[in-house]
Design a protein around this motif. Sequence first.
Motif, PDB file in Angstrom:
ATOM      1  N   VAL A   1       0.884  -1.171   0.000  1.00 17.70           N
ATOM      2  CA  VAL A   1       0.000   0.000   0.000  1.00 17.70           C
ATOM      3  C   VAL A   1       0.919   1.217   0.000  1.00 17.70           C
ATOM      4  O   VAL A   1       1.907   1.255   0.723  1.00 17.70           O
ATOM      5  N   ARG A   2       0.616   2.203  -0.886  1.00 19.52           N
ATOM      6  CA  ARG A   2       1.496   3.360  -0.984  1.00 19.52           C
ATOM      7  C   ARG A   2       0.691   4.547  -1.464  1.00 19.52           C
ATOM      8  O   ARG A   2      -0.468   4.429  -1.799  1.00 19.52           O
ATOM      9  N   GLY A   3       1.318   5.700  -1.339  1.00 24.50           N
ATOM     10  CA  GLY A   3       0.599   6.936  -1.640  1.00 24.50           C
ATOM     11  C   GLY A   3       0.278   7.632  -0.336  1.00 24.50           C
ATOM     12  O   GLY A   3      -0.289   6.990   0.580  1.00 24.50           O
TER      13      GLY A   3
ATOM     14  N   SER B   1       7.505   3.574   9.736  1.00 24.78           N
ATOM     15  CA  SER B   1       7.483   2.780   8.493  1.00 24.78           C
ATOM     16  C   SER B   1       8.066   3.558   7.313  1.00 24.78           C
ATOM     17  O   SER B   1       8.832   3.007   6.511  1.00 24.78           O
ATOM     18  N   ARG B   2       7.694   4.851   7.146  1.00 23.91           N
ATOM     19  CA  ARG B   2       8.242   5.659   6.040  1.00 23.91           C
ATOM     20  C   ARG B   2       8.327   7.114   6.516  1.00 23.91           C
ATOM     21  O   ARG B   2       7.453   7.568   7.260  1.00 23.91           O
ATOM     22  N   PRO B   3       9.351   7.871   6.123  1.00 20.27           N
ATOM     23  CA  PRO B   3       9.607   9.188   6.738  1.00 20.27           C
ATOM     24  C   PRO B   3       9.045  10.402   6.022  1.00 20.27           C
ATOM     25  O   PRO B   3       8.963  11.479   6.615  1.00 20.27           O
TER      26      PRO B   3
ATOM     27  N   CYS C   1       4.382   9.314 -11.313  1.00 24.71           N
ATOM     28  CA  CYS C   1       4.022   8.427 -10.223  1.00 24.71           C
ATOM     29  C   CYS C   1       2.539   8.092 -10.263  1.00 24.71           C
ATOM     30  O   CYS C   1       1.904   8.154 -11.331  1.00 24.71           O
ATOM     31  N   ASN C   2       1.999   7.725  -9.098  1.00 28.99           N
ATOM     32  CA  ASN C   2       0.554   7.458  -9.043  1.00 28.99           C
ATOM     33  C   ASN C   2       0.001   8.221  -7.860  1.00 28.99           C
ATOM     34  O   ASN C   2       0.312   7.888  -6.702  1.00 28.99           O
ATOM     35  N   ALA C   3      -0.764   9.239  -8.172  1.00 27.56           N
ATOM     36  CA  ALA C   3      -1.511   9.978  -7.140  1.00 27.56           C
ATOM     37  C   ALA C   3      -2.984   9.763  -7.445  1.00 27.56           C
ATOM     38  O   ALA C   3      -3.763  10.718  -7.599  1.00 27.56           O
ATOM     39  N   GLY C   4      -3.327   8.496  -7.559  1.00 24.49           N
ATOM     40  CA  GLY C   4      -4.662   8.117  -7.997  1.00 24.49           C
ATOM     41  C   GLY C   4      -5.531   7.564  -6.892  1.00 24.49           C
ATOM     42  O   GLY C   4      -5.201   7.639  -5.700  1.00 24.49           O
TER      43      GLY C   4
ATOM     44  N   ILE D   1      -6.025   4.630  -5.967  1.00 24.16           N
ATOM     45  CA  ILE D   1      -5.420   3.577  -5.140  1.00 24.16           C
ATOM     46  C   ILE D   1      -4.393   4.153  -4.171  1.00 24.16           C
ATOM     47  O   ILE D   1      -3.923   3.466  -3.268  1.00 24.16           O
ATOM     48  N   ALA D   2      -4.029   5.411  -4.325  1.00 25.71           N
ATOM     49  CA  ALA D   2      -3.106   6.069  -3.384  1.00 25.71           C
ATOM     50  C   ALA D   2      -3.863   6.853  -2.313  1.00 25.71           C
ATOM     51  O   ALA D   2      -3.272   7.557  -1.504  1.00 25.71           O
ATOM     52  N   THR D   3      -5.185   6.742  -2.380  1.00 31.53           N
ATOM     53  CA  THR D   3      -6.062   7.486  -1.448  1.00 31.53           C
ATOM     54  C   THR D   3      -7.261   6.592  -1.112  1.00 31.53           C
ATOM     55  O   THR D   3      -7.289   5.429  -1.471  1.00 31.53           O
ATOM     56  N   ALA D   4      -8.256   7.175  -0.468  1.00 32.72           N
ATOM     57  CA  ALA D   4      -9.483   6.408  -0.204  1.00 32.72           C
ATOM     58  C   ALA D   4     -10.220   6.139  -1.516  1.00 32.72           C
ATOM     59  O   ALA D   4     -10.760   5.068  -1.755  1.00 32.72           O
TER      60      ALA D   4
ATOM     61  N   GLY E   1       1.021  14.813  -7.535  1.00 35.51           N
ATOM     62  CA  GLY E   1       0.588  14.717  -6.142  1.00 35.51           C
ATOM     63  C   GLY E   1       1.637  15.324  -5.230  1.00 35.51           C
ATOM     64  O   GLY E   1       2.521  16.059  -5.673  1.00 35.51           O
ATOM     65  N   ALA E   2       1.533  14.976  -3.949  1.00 35.03           N
ATOM     66  CA  ALA E   2       2.506  15.487  -2.979  1.00 35.03           C
ATOM     67  C   ALA E   2       2.556  14.555  -1.782  1.00 35.03           C
ATOM     68  O   ALA E   2       1.571  13.885  -1.454  1.00 35.03           O
ATOM     69  N   ASP E   3       3.690  14.552  -1.122  1.00 32.06           N
ATOM     70  CA  ASP E   3       3.851  13.779   0.103  1.00 32.06           C
ATOM     71  C   ASP E   3       4.030  14.674   1.311  1.00 32.06           C
ATOM     72  O   ASP E   3       3.753  14.269   2.437  1.00 32.06           O
ATOM     73  N   ARG E   4       4.555  15.876   1.088  1.00 25.91           N
ATOM     74  CA  ARG E   4       4.666  16.844   2.168  1.00 25.91           C
ATOM     75  C   ARG E   4       4.892  18.226   1.563  1.00 25.91           C
ATOM     76  O   ARG E   4       5.741  18.364   0.689  1.00 25.91           O
TER      77      ARG E   4
ATOM     78  N   ALA F   1       7.487  18.167  -1.521  1.00 25.78           N
ATOM     79  CA  ALA F   1       8.135  16.869  -1.709  1.00 25.78           C
ATOM     80  C   ALA F   1       7.159  15.948  -2.411  1.00 25.78           C
ATOM     81  O   ALA F   1       5.997  15.840  -2.010  1.00 25.78           O
ATOM     82  N   ASN F   2       7.631  15.324  -3.458  1.00 27.00           N
ATOM     83  CA  ASN F   2       6.838  14.360  -4.207  1.00 27.00           C
ATOM     84  C   ASN F   2       7.790  13.362  -4.842  1.00 27.00           C
ATOM     85  O   ASN F   2       8.997  13.460  -4.693  1.00 27.00           O
ATOM     86  N   LYS F   3       7.220  12.367  -5.532  1.00 29.02           N
ATOM     87  CA  LYS F   3       8.052  11.328  -6.132  1.00 29.02           C
ATOM     88  C   LYS F   3       9.240  11.913  -6.880  1.00 29.02           C
ATOM     89  O   LYS F   3       9.096  12.904  -7.602  1.00 29.02           O
TER      90      LYS F   3
ATOM     91  N   ALA G   1      13.688   8.385  -2.869  1.00 30.16           N
ATOM     92  CA  ALA G   1      12.337   8.078  -3.357  1.00 30.16           C
ATOM     93  C   ALA G   1      11.554   9.357  -3.669  1.00 30.16           C
ATOM     94  O   ALA G   1      10.505   9.292  -4.314  1.00 30.16           O
ATOM     95  N   PHE G   2      12.071  10.521  -3.199  1.00 29.24           N
ATOM     96  CA  PHE G   2      11.364  11.782  -3.406  1.00 29.24           C
ATOM     97  C   PHE G   2      12.342  12.892  -3.750  1.00 29.24           C
ATOM     98  O   PHE G   2      13.556  12.747  -3.547  1.00 29.24           O
ATOM     99  N   ASP G   3      11.825  13.996  -4.272  1.00 30.67           N
ATOM    100  CA  ASP G   3      12.623  15.213  -4.375  1.00 30.67           C
ATOM    101  C   ASP G   3      11.721  16.391  -3.988  1.00 30.67           C
ATOM    102  O   ASP G   3      10.512  16.214  -3.794  1.00 30.67           O
TER     103      ASP G   3
HETATM  104  C1  LIG Z   1      -1.746  10.839  -3.469  1.00 34.08           C
HETATM  105  S1  LIG Z   1      -0.185  10.961  -2.785  1.00 34.08           S
HETATM  106  C2  LIG Z   1       0.739   9.939  -3.847  1.00 34.08           C
HETATM  107  C3  LIG Z   1       2.205  10.256  -3.774  1.00 34.08           C
HETATM  108  O1  LIG Z   1       2.890   9.211  -3.059  1.00 34.08           O
HETATM  109  C4  LIG Z   1       3.776   8.596  -3.968  1.00 34.08           C
HETATM  110  O2  LIG Z   1       4.934   8.064  -3.369  1.00 34.08           O
HETATM  111  P1  LIG Z   1       5.003   6.467  -3.070  1.00 34.08           P
HETATM  112  O3  LIG Z   1       4.486   5.771  -4.289  1.00 34.08           O
HETATM  113  O4  LIG Z   1       6.485   6.234  -2.805  1.00 34.08           O
HETATM  114  O5  LIG Z   1       4.149   6.277  -1.843  1.00 34.08           O
HETATM  115  C5  LIG Z   1       4.144   9.709  -4.926  1.00 34.08           C
HETATM  116  O6  LIG Z   1       5.026  10.636  -4.323  1.00 34.08           O
HETATM  117  C6  LIG Z   1       2.781  10.297  -5.162  1.00 34.08           C
HETATM  118  O7  LIG Z   1       2.760  11.570  -5.712  1.00 34.08           O
END
Ligand SMILES: CSC[C@H]1O[C@H](OP(=O)(O)O)[C@H](O)[C@@H]1O
Length: 348
Positions: A49-51, A92-94, A159-162, A164-167, A237-240, A248-250, A315-317
Amino acid sequence: MQKLNIPYSIQWNETHITILNQQELPLKTEFLDLYTLEDVFDSIVTLKVRGAPAIGITAAFGAALAANALNEEHFPVFIAKVKESISYLASSRPTAVNLFWALNRMESVLIESTTVNEAKTNLVHEALKIFLEDEETCRQIGEYGLSLLKPGSQVMTICNAGGIATARYGTALAPFHLSIEKNIPLKVYACETRPVLQGSRLTAWELMQAGVDVTLITDSMAAHTIKTKEINAIIVGADRIAANGDTANKVGTFGLAVLAQHFGIPFYVAAPSSTFDLTLATGEIIPIEERKEEEITHIGNTRIAPNDVAVFNPAFDVTPNELITAIITEKGIIYPDYEENIHQHITL
Ligand SMILES: CSC[C@H]1O[C@H](OP(=O)(O)O)[C@H](O)[C@@H]1O
């Protein structure tokens, strides 16, 4: 392509959490039942599970699962043990701040409870609230994102900000899911997103499932594609997101933002309010996860690089705010000046 009526990629089932195993897509549609705290931790670390939002939702359900499994009647001891589980999940992930945002909500509910049974019930209810809120949040992001894309637009993403990366619906991909509901023509160019290939394995699959016109390219083709296919916009998408809008994103996102500026096309970030970290003034101090070298030296079980080669696998920049045209949230669209407008927008 065989269209599967995929229910939610994360489901709460009282005794366990059921997730869509994103590591097996697109070749296999496999659902996994997570019964223990370790199952949940492993599913996040190994990107089953990711996103960002999905990580937060799954961790929240994991905290509720861990609490339910405790046979501890002494409330102070129960609280201490659940807090340990929450800390374990937080390790689990930072990078994705949604993980910590969701776990903080769970810890708040825990310490506001007065008995073990009340806490167990409240934790499940809070995790379900986080899940249901995210679905509506993502739909709103889709509506605002769609308002920025003219019919017929060709849009690049990474990446995938779809969904499956959310509810459900996703963030960057939410406008495209809604475009199908509203019969608005849009075309997506999806970067494959080395090394884990969330673009080719997940975004191409998800958008084809939804009936969205999607074309897959390698990450190295982005500049040539923007130029020759006349891409109209980029959405990610974004992670932070820091208080000044640095995002920060993929890994690879920063490069797309530089290309957007070079070609004079808009670069949009789509994310829920829960992805903002107002404790960070800039993106310089966003922790960037570095993952195992095998993600780069191998494709599947096949080695594609020399033994003992040095590897750097962030994993991000971080995309600086000056390259971001607008940030789309469930509350609306934020434009520069980000330092001023983010604080006002998020604390609405
Ligand atoms: C909807 S946030 C998705 C976001 O998370 C992804 O990273 P990862 O696949 O390593 O969890 C990627 O940064 C996406 O933009």
